[in-house]
Design a protein around this motif. Structure first.
Motif, PDB file in Angstrom:
ATOM      1  N   ILE A 129      41.184 -31.478 -87.226  1.00 54.99           N
ATOM      2  CA  ILE A 129      40.883 -32.371 -86.110  1.00 54.99           C
ATOM      3  C   ILE A 129      39.917 -33.458 -86.568  1.00 54.99           C
ATOM      4  CG2 ILE A 129      39.722 -32.492 -83.843  1.00 54.99           C
ATOM      5  CD1 ILE A 129      42.168 -30.868 -83.524  1.00 54.99           C
ATOM      6  N   ASN A 130      40.159 -34.690 -86.163  1.00 54.67           N
ATOM      7  CA  ASN A 130      39.156 -35.734 -86.325  1.00 54.67           C
ATOM      8  C   ASN A 130      38.212 -35.590 -85.126  1.00 54.67           C
ATOM      9  OD1 ASN A 130      37.693 -38.174 -86.006  1.00 54.67           O
ATOM     10  ND2 ASN A 130      39.131 -39.183 -87.398  1.00 54.67           N
ATOM     11  N   GLU A 131      37.087 -34.940 -85.375  1.00 52.50           N
ATOM     12  CA  GLU A 131      36.201 -34.551 -84.268  1.00 52.50           C
ATOM     13  C   GLU A 131      35.607 -35.751 -83.534  1.00 52.50           C
ATOM     14  OE1 GLU A 131      33.259 -31.631 -85.241  1.00 52.50           O
ATOM     15  OE2 GLU A 131      34.732 -30.201 -86.003  1.00 52.50           O
ATOM     16  N   GLU A 132      35.303 -36.810 -84.301  1.00 46.25           N
ATOM     17  CA  GLU A 132      34.738 -38.004 -83.646  1.00 46.25           C
ATOM     18  C   GLU A 132      35.751 -38.598 -82.679  1.00 46.25           C
ATOM     19  OE1 GLU A 132      31.644 -39.079 -83.466  1.00 46.25           O
ATOM     20  OE2 GLU A 132      31.400 -37.188 -84.530  1.00 46.25           O
ATOM     21  N   ASP A 133      37.006 -38.673 -83.139  1.00 43.32           N
ATOM     22  CA  ASP A 133      38.076 -39.219 -82.282  1.00 43.32           C
ATOM     23  C   ASP A 133      38.264 -38.348 -81.045  1.00 43.32           C
ATOM     24  OD1 ASP A 133      38.422 -41.063 -84.242  1.00 43.32           O
ATOM     25  OD2 ASP A 133      40.512 -40.583 -84.702  1.00 43.32           O
ATOM     26  N   PRO A 183      33.953 -26.371 -83.227  1.00 49.71           N
ATOM     27  CA  PRO A 183      33.900 -27.516 -84.145  1.00 49.71           C
ATOM     28  C   PRO A 183      32.461 -27.784 -84.585  1.00 49.71           C
ATOM     29  CG  PRO A 183      34.192 -28.247 -81.861  1.00 49.71           C
ATOM     30  CD  PRO A 183      34.216 -26.747 -81.834  1.00 49.71           C
ATOM     31  N   ASP A 184      32.302 -28.668 -85.576  1.00 46.73           N
ATOM     32  CA  ASP A 184      30.950 -28.991 -86.039  1.00 46.73           C
ATOM     33  C   ASP A 184      30.136 -29.646 -84.925  1.00 46.73           C
ATOM     34  OD1 ASP A 184      31.494 -27.931 -88.488  1.00 46.73           O
ATOM     35  OD2 ASP A 184      32.131 -29.848 -89.367  1.00 46.73           O
ATOM     36  N   ASN A 185      30.834 -30.423 -84.062  1.00 44.33           N
ATOM     37  CA  ASN A 185      30.097 -31.095 -82.976  1.00 44.33           C
ATOM     38  C   ASN A 185      30.175 -30.285 -81.670  1.00 44.33           C
ATOM     39  OD1 ASN A 185      32.721 -31.536 -82.231  1.00 44.33           O
ATOM     40  ND2 ASN A 185      32.613 -33.767 -82.194  1.00 44.33           N
ATOM     41  N   HIS A 186      30.027 -28.986 -81.810  1.00 41.30           N
ATOM     42  CA  HIS A 186      30.127 -28.074 -80.662  1.00 41.30           C
ATOM     43  C   HIS A 186      29.173 -28.454 -79.524  1.00 41.30           C
ATOM     44  CE1 HIS A 186      30.233 -24.411 -78.285  1.00 41.30           C
ATOM     45  NE2 HIS A 186      28.955 -24.219 -78.506  1.00 41.30           N
ATOM     46  N   GLU A 187      27.958 -28.823 -79.895  1.00 40.79           N
ATOM     47  CA  GLU A 187      26.984 -29.138 -78.835  1.00 40.79           C
ATOM     48  C   GLU A 187      27.442 -30.314 -78.001  1.00 40.79           C
ATOM     49  OE1 GLU A 187      22.657 -29.632 -79.636  1.00 40.79           O
ATOM     50  OE2 GLU A 187      22.968 -27.694 -80.640  1.00 40.79           O
ATOM     51  N   ALA A 188      27.896 -31.361 -78.679  1.00 38.89           N
ATOM     52  CA  ALA A 188      28.368 -32.543 -77.943  1.00 38.89           C
ATOM     53  C   ALA A 188      29.597 -32.193 -77.112  1.00 38.89           C
ATOM     54  CB  ALA A 188      28.687 -33.668 -78.932  1.00 38.89           C
ATOM     55  N   MET A 189      30.480 -31.383 -77.660  1.00 42.16           N
ATOM     56  CA  MET A 189      31.707 -31.001 -76.937  1.00 42.16           C
ATOM     57  C   MET A 189      31.379 -30.146 -75.711  1.00 42.16           C
ATOM     58  SD  MET A 189      34.432 -32.297 -78.398  1.00 42.16           S
ATOM     59  CE  MET A 189      35.783 -31.277 -77.850  1.00 42.16           C
ATOM     60  N   TYR A 230      36.528 -27.634 -72.145  1.00 40.38           N
ATOM     61  CA  TYR A 230      36.365 -27.293 -73.564  1.00 40.38           C
ATOM     62  C   TYR A 230      36.105 -25.797 -73.671  1.00 40.38           C
ATOM     63  CZ  TYR A 230      33.677 -26.824 -77.931  1.00 40.38           C
ATOM     64  OH  TYR A 230      33.188 -26.416 -79.149  1.00 40.38           O
ATOM     65  N   LEU A 231      36.875 -25.143 -74.545  1.00 40.56           N
ATOM     66  CA  LEU A 231      36.681 -23.706 -74.767  1.00 40.56           C
ATOM     67  C   LEU A 231      36.723 -23.439 -76.267  1.00 40.56           C
ATOM     68  CD1 LEU A 231      36.567 -20.762 -73.632  1.00 40.56           C
ATOM     69  CD2 LEU A 231      39.066 -20.786 -73.642  1.00 40.56           C
ATOM     70  N   ALA A 232      35.679 -22.791 -76.784  1.00 36.33           N
ATOM     71  CA  ALA A 232      35.632 -22.509 -78.232  1.00 36.33           C
ATOM     72  C   ALA A 232      35.112 -21.103 -78.481  1.00 36.33           C
ATOM     73  CB  ALA A 232      34.724 -23.517 -78.934  1.00 36.33           C
ATOM     74  N   THR A 233      35.723 -20.398 -79.408  1.00 38.44           N
ATOM     75  CA  THR A 233      35.189 -19.092 -79.808  1.00 38.44           C
ATOM     76  C   THR A 233      33.995 -19.339 -80.745  1.00 38.44           C
ATOM     77  OG1 THR A 233      36.730 -19.075 -81.664  1.00 38.44           O
ATOM     78  CG2 THR A 233      37.406 -17.895 -79.670  1.00 38.44           C
ATOM     79  N   PRO A 234      32.968 -18.499 -80.657  1.00 35.87           N
ATOM     80  CA  PRO A 234      31.799 -18.694 -81.535  1.00 35.87           C
ATOM     81  C   PRO A 234      32.086 -18.326 -82.985  1.00 35.87           C
ATOM     82  CG  PRO A 234      31.492 -16.786 -80.097  1.00 35.87           C
ATOM     83  CD  PRO A 234      32.780 -17.419 -79.677  1.00 35.87           C
ATOM     84  N   LYS A 235      33.014 -17.372 -83.190  1.00 33.72           N
ATOM     85  CA  LYS A 235      33.397 -16.934 -84.534  1.00 33.72           C
ATOM     86  C   LYS A 235      34.910 -16.796 -84.507  1.00 33.72           C
ATOM     87  CE  LYS A 235      31.475 -13.804 -87.956  1.00 33.72           C
ATOM     88  NZ  LYS A 235      30.479 -14.534 -88.700  1.00 33.72           N
TER      89      LYS A 235
END
Ligand code: 3PG
Length: 305
Positions: A228-232, A251-257, A264-269
């Motif tokens: 993923i292009n995270e900035e985009d 993603p690396d920008n998890h905080e911003a997301m 937005y849904l992300a697994t921590p690991k």
């Protein structure tokens, strides 16, 4: 031979025991390095290893140089972007994966995360259903094929794209073949990513594709965060209040997301392959491949050829 099971994210205990039993029965010695947090621990543990079983553990040139007796590395899983293949080839180390062994677990996670999202996180708010929605599978390897089967069961309208234009499997599975990833992003309500991380896929899911997504579209990523292009994506999620992103892993920008709340849904690991069954399937396959390699020289599943 000495086989080291180096898993920063450990297998279920029963799977680890089963791996040990297969290897010991074949006459090998097994050592464990689980839940390690420092690379130095890995460098130390590989010193006398002849074989390695790993998951997403990073095996680079430094690790290989610290393991002068290493003959084979088996990634118990599908993606082997964590292993430096060129460094392995240079040192005559065979690298294998265990394709398909954890595919069902990842596919079930796709459906689970999707359901959780579209049913408004089981909050009681009115959600939507999968039935009748257009699902796009970007890539058509083992995981995508399993997702296709499950999605068919939900009555979804399933499309698949294969970068190499191989449509036989897609036709045989009774899914719609789609000509390009652009067409997929334009057509599908939900796109699920199933491509490996390689130099040409890194950052390839970008603004051009996000711009094509229909209203209320959802992007699901159980492949690798780096495709993923995270900035985009951040820009697209900011500009389009209707689109949602589901990902295994953060993603690396998890905080911003995280500012996007329920969109937005992300697994921590990384959780896709983290089931007792997948651990056993992939782990036992890895153990058998190592035993076979030392017994007969079998290099089936070698990925650095
Ligand atoms: C894979 O490539 O097999 C999956 O991403 C699972 O990775 P894991 O073994 O680190 O959970």
């Amino acid at each position: 031979m000495k086989v080291l099971l180096a898993t920063e994210k450990p297998f279920a205990a029963a799977a680890a025991k089963g791996i040990q039993a297969i290897l010991e029965k074949a006459g090998h010695e097994v050592a464990f390095l689980e839940s390690y947090t420092e690379k130095s621990a890995l460098l130390e543990a590989v010193a006398d290893a002849n074989a390695l079983i790993i998951r997403s553990d990073k095996i680079d040139a430094e690790v290989m140089s610290a393991a002068p007796n290493l003959k084979i590395v088996v990634r118990a899983g599908a993606g082997y972007d964590n292993v430096d293949l060129a460094a392995a080839t240079e040192r005559n180390i065979v690298v294998m994966n265990t394709p398909g062994q954890n595919a069902n677990a990842v596919a079930e996670l796709v459906m689970g995360m999707l359901l959780y999202t579209i049913r408004m996180r089981f909050s009681g708010k009115s959600g939507t259903e999968l039935k009748g929605k257009k699902l796009g599978l970007l890539g058509f390897g083992h995981v995508a094929q399993h997702v296709g089967t499950l999605a068919n069961g939900f009555g979804m309208d399933v499309y698949a794209y294969d970068a190499f234009g191989r449509r036989d499997n897609i036709d045989a599975a009774g899914l719609h073949y789609i000509e390009s990833k652009e067409d997929m992003f334009k057509t599908c309500d939900i796109v699920s990513l199933h491509i490996p991380l390689k130099s040409d896929t890194r950052g390839s899911i970008n603004a051009d594709l996000f711009a094509l997504m229909p209203k209320k579209a959802i992007l699901v990523n159980t492949a690798r965060k780096e495709i993923i292009n995270e900035e985009d994506l951040l820009v697209a999620m900011t500009q389009r209040e209707d689109i949602r992103y589901i990902t295994d892993v953060q993603p690396d920008n998890h905080e911003a997301m995280s500012a996007f709340g329920d969109r937005y849904l992300a697994t921590p690991k990384k959780a896709g392959a983290q089931t007792a069954e997948a651990n056993a399937n992939a782990g036992y396959a890895a153990a058998r491949q190592i035993a076979d390699f030392f017994a007969t020289g079998n290099k089936r599943f070698q990925v650095n050829k």
